[in-house]
Design an enzyme around this catalytic site. Sequence first.
Site, PDB file in Angstrom:
ATOM      1  N   ARG A 152       0.820  -1.213   0.000  1.00 30.17           N
ATOM      2  CA  ARG A 152       0.000   0.000   0.000  1.00 30.17           C
ATOM      3  C   ARG A 152       0.854   1.263   0.000  1.00 30.17           C
ATOM      4  NH1 ARG A 152      -5.285  -1.844   2.899  1.00 30.17           N
ATOM      5  NH2 ARG A 152      -5.864   0.328   2.938  1.00 30.17           N
ATOM      6  N   TYR A 155       0.570   4.330  -2.424  1.00 29.69           N
ATOM      7  CA  TYR A 155      -0.515   5.287  -2.154  1.00 29.69           C
ATOM      8  C   TYR A 155      -0.254   6.044  -0.857  1.00 29.69           C
ATOM      9  CZ  TYR A 155      -5.412   6.843  -1.565  1.00 29.69           C
ATOM     10  OH  TYR A 155      -6.561   7.587  -1.401  1.00 29.69           O
ATOM     11  N   LYS A 159       0.884   9.812  -1.008  1.00 26.14           N
ATOM     12  CA  LYS A 159       0.054  10.898  -0.472  1.00 26.14           C
ATOM     13  C   LYS A 159       0.808  11.697   0.595  1.00 26.14           C
ATOM     14  CE  LYS A 159      -4.004  10.414  -2.593  1.00 26.14           C
ATOM     15  NZ  LYS A 159      -4.714  11.484  -3.297  1.00 26.14           N
ATOM     16  N   ASN A 200     -18.637  -3.011  -2.610  1.00 26.27           N
ATOM     17  CA  ASN A 200     -18.580  -4.484  -2.612  1.00 26.27           C
ATOM     18  C   ASN A 200     -19.843  -5.080  -2.023  1.00 26.27           C
ATOM     19  OD1 ASN A 200     -16.058  -4.809  -3.641  1.00 26.27           O
ATOM     20  ND2 ASN A 200     -15.067  -5.410  -1.736  1.00 26.27           N
ATOM     21  N   GLN A 219     -13.041  -5.187  12.625  1.00 26.88           N
ATOM     22  CA  GLN A 219     -12.317  -3.951  12.315  1.00 26.88           C
ATOM     23  C   GLN A 219     -13.335  -2.840  12.044  1.00 26.88           C
ATOM     24  OE1 GLN A 219     -12.556  -6.639  10.391  1.00 26.88           O
ATOM     25  NE2 GLN A 219     -12.070  -6.294   8.260  1.00 26.88           N
ATOM     26  N   ARG A 287     -10.349   2.887  12.261  1.00 23.83           N
ATOM     27  CA  ARG A 287     -10.237   4.125  11.496  1.00 23.83           C
ATOM     28  C   ARG A 287     -11.398   5.023  11.880  1.00 23.83           C
ATOM     29  NH1 ARG A 287      -7.809   4.211   6.697  1.00 23.83           N
ATOM     30  NH2 ARG A 287      -5.750   3.806   7.434  1.00 23.83           N
TER      31      ARG A 287
HETATM   32  P1  NAD Z   1     -11.608   7.806  -8.185  1.00 27.93           P
HETATM   33  O1  NAD Z   1     -10.671   6.716  -8.556  1.00 27.93           O
HETATM   34  O2  NAD Z   1     -13.059   7.605  -8.460  1.00 27.93           O
HETATM   35  O3  NAD Z   1     -11.170   9.189  -8.820  1.00 27.93           O
HETATM   36  C1  NAD Z   1      -9.853   9.507  -9.137  1.00 27.93           C
HETATM   37  C2  NAD Z   1      -9.857  10.144 -10.504  1.00 27.93           C
HETATM   38  O4  NAD Z   1      -8.515  10.522 -10.826  1.00 27.93           O
HETATM   39  C3  NAD Z   1     -10.326   9.192 -11.599  1.00 27.93           C
HETATM   40  O5  NAD Z   1     -11.264   9.830 -12.424  1.00 27.93           O
HETATM   41  C4  NAD Z   1      -9.052   8.849 -12.363  1.00 27.93           C
HETATM   42  O6  NAD Z   1      -9.293   8.537 -13.706  1.00 27.93           O
HETATM   43  C5  NAD Z   1      -8.245  10.113 -12.166  1.00 27.93           C
HETATM   44  N1  NAD Z   1      -6.802   9.899 -12.251  1.00 27.93           N
HETATM   45  C6  NAD Z   1      -6.048   8.968 -11.607  1.00 27.93           C
HETATM   46  N2  NAD Z   1      -4.747   9.114 -11.925  1.00 27.93           N
HETATM   47  C7  NAD Z   1      -4.679  10.155 -12.796  1.00 27.93           C
HETATM   48  C8  NAD Z   1      -3.617  10.781 -13.484  1.00 27.93           C
HETATM   49  N3  NAD Z   1      -2.346  10.373 -13.354  1.00 27.93           N
HETATM   50  N4  NAD Z   1      -3.904  11.819 -14.309  1.00 27.93           N
HETATM   51  C9  NAD Z   1      -5.195  12.255 -14.460  1.00 27.93           C
HETATM   52  N5  NAD Z   1      -6.242  11.696 -13.828  1.00 27.93           N
HETATM   53  C10 NAD Z   1      -5.984  10.655 -13.001  1.00 27.93           C
HETATM   54  O7  NAD Z   1     -11.381   8.078  -6.622  1.00 27.93           O
HETATM   55  P2  NAD Z   1     -12.219   8.983  -5.619  1.00 27.93           P
HETATM   56  O8  NAD Z   1     -12.800   8.092  -4.606  1.00 27.93           O
HETATM   57  O9  NAD Z   1     -13.091   9.917  -6.364  1.00 27.93           O
HETATM   58  O10 NAD Z   1     -11.034   9.777  -4.910  1.00 27.93           O
HETATM   59  C11 NAD Z   1     -10.707  11.106  -5.287  1.00 27.93           C
HETATM   60  C12 NAD Z   1      -9.521  11.566  -4.461  1.00 27.93           C
HETATM   61  O11 NAD Z   1      -9.862  11.547  -3.069  1.00 27.93           O
HETATM   62  C13 NAD Z   1      -8.283  10.692  -4.627  1.00 27.93           C
HETATM   63  O12 NAD Z   1      -7.146  11.506  -4.681  1.00 27.93           O
HETATM   64  C14 NAD Z   1      -8.262   9.861  -3.368  1.00 27.93           C
HETATM   65  O13 NAD Z   1      -6.950   9.529  -2.990  1.00 27.93           O
HETATM   66  C15 NAD Z   1      -8.912  10.789  -2.354  1.00 27.93           C
HETATM   67  N6  NAD Z   1      -9.569  10.015  -1.299  1.00 27.93           N
HETATM   68  C16 NAD Z   1     -10.751   9.367  -1.547  1.00 27.93           C
HETATM   69  C17 NAD Z   1     -11.338   8.621  -0.543  1.00 27.93           C
HETATM   70  C18 NAD Z   1     -12.647   7.899  -0.747  1.00 27.93           C
HETATM   71  O14 NAD Z   1     -13.112   7.220   0.174  1.00 27.93           O
HETATM   72  N7  NAD Z   1     -13.305   8.008  -1.882  1.00 27.93           N
HETATM   73  C19 NAD Z   1     -10.708   8.512   0.703  1.00 27.93           C
HETATM   74  C20 NAD Z   1      -9.496   9.166   0.894  1.00 27.93           C
HETATM   75  C21 NAD Z   1      -8.940   9.923  -0.112  1.00 27.93           C
END
Ligand code: NAD
Length: 330
Positions: A152, A155, A159, A200, A219, A287
């Site tokens: 992991r 990521y 981040k 899921n 968990q 969490r």
């Molecule tokens: P998601 O995968 O649905 O959205 C991410 C988007 O980024 C997608 O549309 C993908 O195509 C685009 N992407 C990925 N890599 C790219 C790149 N190199 N260039 C251009 N576009 C790219 O995920 P999400 O759930 O919408 O998450 C959005 C953000 O929030 C992410 O950064 C994620 O780390 C953060 N986040 C989300 C959650 C959650 O529970 N959804 C929790 C913590 C953090």
Amino acid sequence: MLQRARKENSKVVLVAGGAGFVGSHLCDALLSRGDRVICIDNYLTGSPDNVLPLMNHPSFRFIEADICELQGIGEPVDHVYNLACAASPPQYQADPVHTMMTCVAGTRNLLSIAEQCGARFLQASTSEVYGDPVEHPQQEDYRGNVNCTGPRACYDEGKRAAEALCFDMVRADRVDARVARIFNTYGPRMQRHDGRIISNLLVQAISHEPLTIYGTGEQTRSFCFVSDLVAGLIALINVDPNPGAPVNLGNPGEFTVLELAEMVLLMVSTTSKIVHRPLPQDDPQRRRPDISRARALLGWEPKIHLSEGLRLTADWFHATLPRQLQACSS
Ligand code: NAD
């Protein structure tokens, strides 16, 4: 003169990752406020369906690009949100090097755009920066328990590096950057196969398949509905002055995975039963966000209870799952 035709206080906003789950809801909310939105996405984990209704909107522009390669976008912006990054473990682990580069090189490229325009910047960070936490609930000052060589790490550490970049830019007075540490978020437009717990369980229940629980199910997780998160992101980029520190955004209600599965079984009419599978490596045991900072600085608080949000998400999967399954079989 697009800018002059817009409402007073409206902004030109760049949303990287705007075709994803959270990003597309953010684009919707910004357009509703009267902002002009430029969305960048490479569709790695996002979907054209998420932005299709926006494509003819006069204040929406879509750029298909990878943020790792991005040089510029050819117009000035007021705000930049960086949400671009695969967010579910199977997806970010599919190409871990690209995930790390998206976090580091991609964030650097977007920060450069913000610097050139004098734009405010918001980085979508994650509760995963706390790793498998030994402090509970997690406050922003907790430095985390991350395995920097595990599967992991691309990521979690990516981040963390992106956060470091943002604060380096703030300290150097180069970009007014803010960092949101997002906890588990759910809602309509989650992908059915993204490996996240709520999608899921809902998809399995709707499809009458066994509900998979990893480990004992004891968990805990906290789940924030997407509209609450989007309100928090918008509040954080607009707040004055810059908090100068990360801000947790999540719902502090804490549920075991087993409790969640039982709620799903009550909500969806299904023949599914719960089955247990081994826990994946580095899966956090507990969490839960401490959101005191977001409450104090932003006056923000999630409003949607898990039962209400689950119902809205289940309804969306009920409505779209047949079409999604048909699209992938044809
Ligand atoms: P998601 O995968 O649905 O959205 C991410 C988007 O980024 C997608 O549309 C993908 O195509 C685009 N992407 C990925 N890599 C790219 C790149 N190199 N260039 C251009 N576009 C790219 O995920 P999400 O759930 O919408 O998450 C959005 C953000 O929030 C992410 O950064 C994620 O780390 C953060 N986040 C989300 C959650 C959650 O529970 N959804 C929790 C913590 C953090």
